[in-house]
Design a protein around this motif. Sequence first.
Motif, PDB file in Angstrom:
ATOM      1  N   UNK A  36       0.834  -1.219   0.000  1.00 17.45           N
ATOM      2  CA  UNK A  36       0.000   0.000   0.000  1.00 17.45           C
ATOM      3  C   UNK A  36       0.865   1.264   0.000  1.00 17.45           C
ATOM      4  N   UNK A  37       1.888   1.284  -0.875  1.00 11.16           N
ATOM      5  CA  UNK A  37       2.871   2.364  -0.880  1.00 11.16           C
ATOM      6  C   UNK A  37       2.244   3.739  -1.112  1.00 11.16           C
ATOM      7  N   UNK A  38       1.129   3.790  -1.831  1.00 10.21           N
ATOM      8  CA  UNK A  38       0.550   5.090  -2.184  1.00 10.21           C
ATOM      9  C   UNK A  38       0.036   5.874  -0.980  1.00 10.21           C
ATOM     10  N   UNK A  39      -0.188   5.174   0.129  1.00  6.24           N
ATOM     11  CA  UNK A  39      -0.674   5.895   1.310  1.00  6.24           C
ATOM     12  C   UNK A  39       0.477   6.530   2.087  1.00  6.24           C
ATOM     13  N   UNK A  40       1.707   6.209   1.700  1.00  8.68           N
ATOM     14  CA  UNK A  40       2.876   6.717   2.417  1.00  8.68           C
ATOM     15  C   UNK A  40       3.315   8.069   1.863  1.00  8.68           C
ATOM     16  N   UNK A  41       3.683   8.983   2.767  1.00 11.23           N
ATOM     17  CA  UNK A  41       4.193  10.290   2.351  1.00 11.23           C
ATOM     18  C   UNK A  41       5.551  10.154   1.670  1.00 11.23           C
ATOM     19  N   UNK A  42       6.239   9.053   1.928  1.00 12.97           N
ATOM     20  CA  UNK A  42       7.559   8.841   1.322  1.00 12.97           C
ATOM     21  C   UNK A  42       7.467   8.341  -0.116  1.00 12.97           C
ATOM     22  N   UNK A  43       6.254   8.052  -0.589  1.00 12.29           N
ATOM     23  CA  UNK A  43       6.063   7.533  -1.947  1.00 12.29           C
ATOM     24  C   UNK A  43       5.790   8.694  -2.895  1.00 12.29           C
ATOM     25  N   UNK A  44       6.735   8.977  -3.813  1.00 15.51           N
ATOM     26  CA  UNK A  44       6.611  10.084  -4.770  1.00 15.51           C
ATOM     27  C   UNK A  44       5.843   9.581  -5.995  1.00 15.51           C
ATOM     28  N   UNK A  45       4.522   9.671  -5.911  1.00 16.11           N
ATOM     29  CA  UNK A  45       3.668   9.076  -6.938  1.00 16.11           C
ATOM     30  C   UNK A  45       3.929   9.589  -8.338  1.00 16.11           C
ATOM     31  N   UNK A  46       4.062  10.910  -8.501  1.00 20.57           N
ATOM     32  CA  UNK A  46       4.249  11.491  -9.829  1.00 20.57           C
ATOM     33  C   UNK A  46       5.571  11.027 -10.456  1.00 20.57           C
ATOM     34  N   UNK A  47       6.651  11.107  -9.687  1.00 20.35           N
ATOM     35  CA  UNK A  47       7.959  10.707 -10.205  1.00 20.35           C
ATOM     36  C   UNK A  47       7.983   9.211 -10.526  1.00 20.35           C
ATOM     37  N   UNK A  48       7.331   8.430  -9.693  1.00 18.84           N
ATOM     38  CA  UNK A  48       7.330   6.983  -9.902  1.00 18.84           C
ATOM     39  C   UNK A  48       6.497   6.611 -11.120  1.00 18.84           C
ATOM     40  N   UNK A  49       5.388   7.345 -11.357  1.00 12.80           N
ATOM     41  CA  UNK A  49       4.594   7.093 -12.569  1.00 12.80           C
ATOM     42  C   UNK A  49       5.424   7.358 -13.828  1.00 12.80           C
TER      43      UNK A  49
END
Length: 728
Positions: A588-601
Amino acid sequence: MNVQQLENELWEAADQLRANSKLSAAEYAMPVLGLIFLRHADNRFKAYLPAIEADIPQEAPPAVREVLIKLGFQGKAAIYLPEIARFDRIASLPLGTSVGAAIDDAMDVIEADYEVLKGALPRGYTAFEPDLLAELVKIFDRPAIKAATGDVFGRIYEYFLNKFAMSGAQEGGEFFTPPSLVKMIVNVIEPDQGLVLDPACGSAGMFVQTGHFIEDVCHQQANDTVTFHGQEKTETNTKLARMNLVVHGLDASNIRQGNTFYDEIEHLIGECDFVMANPPFNVDGVDTKKIGSQECAEGRLPFGLPGTNAKTGAISNGNSLWIQYFYAYLNKTGRAGFVMASSASDAGNKDRDIREKLVNTGHVDVMMSVGNKFFYTRSLPCTLWFFDKGKPEERQGQVLMVDARDVYHVVSARSHVFTEEQLANLNAIVWLYRGEQEKFIALVGRYQRQVGDWLDALPDRIAADTAAVNHLATKLSAFIEGATLAELNADQLEGALFTQAALDSFRAELAAARTDAAITENIVSTLEACSVARSAIAATDLSQHDSQVALQAKLDALAPQLKATAKVLDVRHKQWLRLLDTAEKTLRARVSKAFDGKAIREAKRALLAADAKKNEAPTVRDAVLEVFKQTVYFIHQGHWLHSRFPNGIFENVPGLCKAVPIVGENSIATNDYSLTPGRYVDTAPANAESDEVFAEKLREIHDELMELNDKAAEFAGRISSNLEELLG
């Protein structure tokens, strides 16, 4: 460009007319084809316009400027379009404007500038429902259609006419020869000057390809070197032929309507430098009385009439008529190339006698068998016939037989083509047979230079790919180091809570992937090997056969390593995408503040294959794998030629080609004058099938399976729907 997708989009648009228009298919068929003409003419106009405008002084007044632009199109392989006839103007007309009237006006001004098109371009666009026509124009103005290049015009016409025929718009029948076969014919007969005749010209694809050949190979303008003469049975096809020639900047003044079985072009008999055609196969019922008994060397039937039907007296099969016509129209040094039903090579009775007389002239030059699925609307094998009345004496006693049935590229379950390289390789057999070794050497040299060009691109592509992987790795590492159990377990049920052990396990997987020494060593080793190969190519004299042979051995040794590294990189892509999937779906990485969703996409996008159906640009992954694919591909092309002709001279190759004597032991005469290559070339060794051939056959099986699955799903849906109606 995905031509099949383009065709489907265009037909979907045109089919709206069938569903929503008061017009019948017969009424809207030609207008839709007229729009395709206008779109294609605009594409070619725009391709030449920038260079022409660059030569015009900036200070020239608009009216003068337009005159100079029009003059600039003289001699170009395109036509000048006045402002009123340009597609973007029509597509951008304000709401409420009559689009139909605008298209009619466009056709008027084009015909006014090009006398040869008088009466050829369709009109009556005002009869279309305005909203439907405006929507159709918008679809024809889509970016993919604007970007269409090459001779897609004829193919799209064929697609539409076939669809219209199925809709009852006109009688069915082939009028469009597949580009692969047209190019093969043009490549072998090399029409570079004089009179060029196609007595079954269809949409004039043979002439268009001849124009390309003269421009690309001879570096001249077709209108300066050849005169095209074409004849077609139907008025529709003569219009299409004229439209197709004019849009390519070729002279269409000698396209005439006539049934070649009966309408002799008398002044061309014995006068043509080149004859090429794709006539209708196996036509029966040809009226013998209308043909006449021109059974003399000066007439169209130098070898006599074929067999006739005992009851009707009509010709039972017209194939031998066509074959004689093509021969009779040639001058004393003329060449002919044409498509013919495979059965004509072995037909018996009077057809066999005609074939014997023909073969004994010594003018049959090459026979080439082609597999099925090359025709756009029919699946049948065929044979390409080639005559050469100017053959040197030393070759007049033999015929080159080429069995190309196993040479093809799978486009879909129903469609095969020759790639440009397959066309060139088959043509190279003919070059060697004719003693033109320098062309063979030049072709191999071109392939080896292309290998070098792709190898030059490899280091940067691998570096970009590695950077994309490292970018994703860095972002996933930042996530795992910054994530907390509290945020990952927020709103989770008691039994689904994550433990520190799960995070530690993922952290270990990331570390192992980032420090995979085997992958790094493989990449470094391959880059070193490629650097050595690039140096070898640069140091080789590619104008010498012996030098090419030595270089090819080095490239052949490199190919397996390139294939292996491409697989390693693909595995690396999948490994990191799997790790990302684990992070997002399991942790459930997307709920973490440490997960940079835009960069990872963005990082994920770089490691995925682009979606061709959505016309997406190639990704970093696509770019690096394409280098490996193309490098191996061009290595294989050189290998294909050298493995079959190791000495750079013509040799009989089992399963592929053989120079067969007309008389003597194992000759054409002892085989009842059969001209079927498969009877002479023997069988290829069991281990001769290359990886590429195997891959093509596997792809073909896969495509057929997918098509059957789609049909099964469609039938299942219909059955289910019918059951619901019956039971409901």
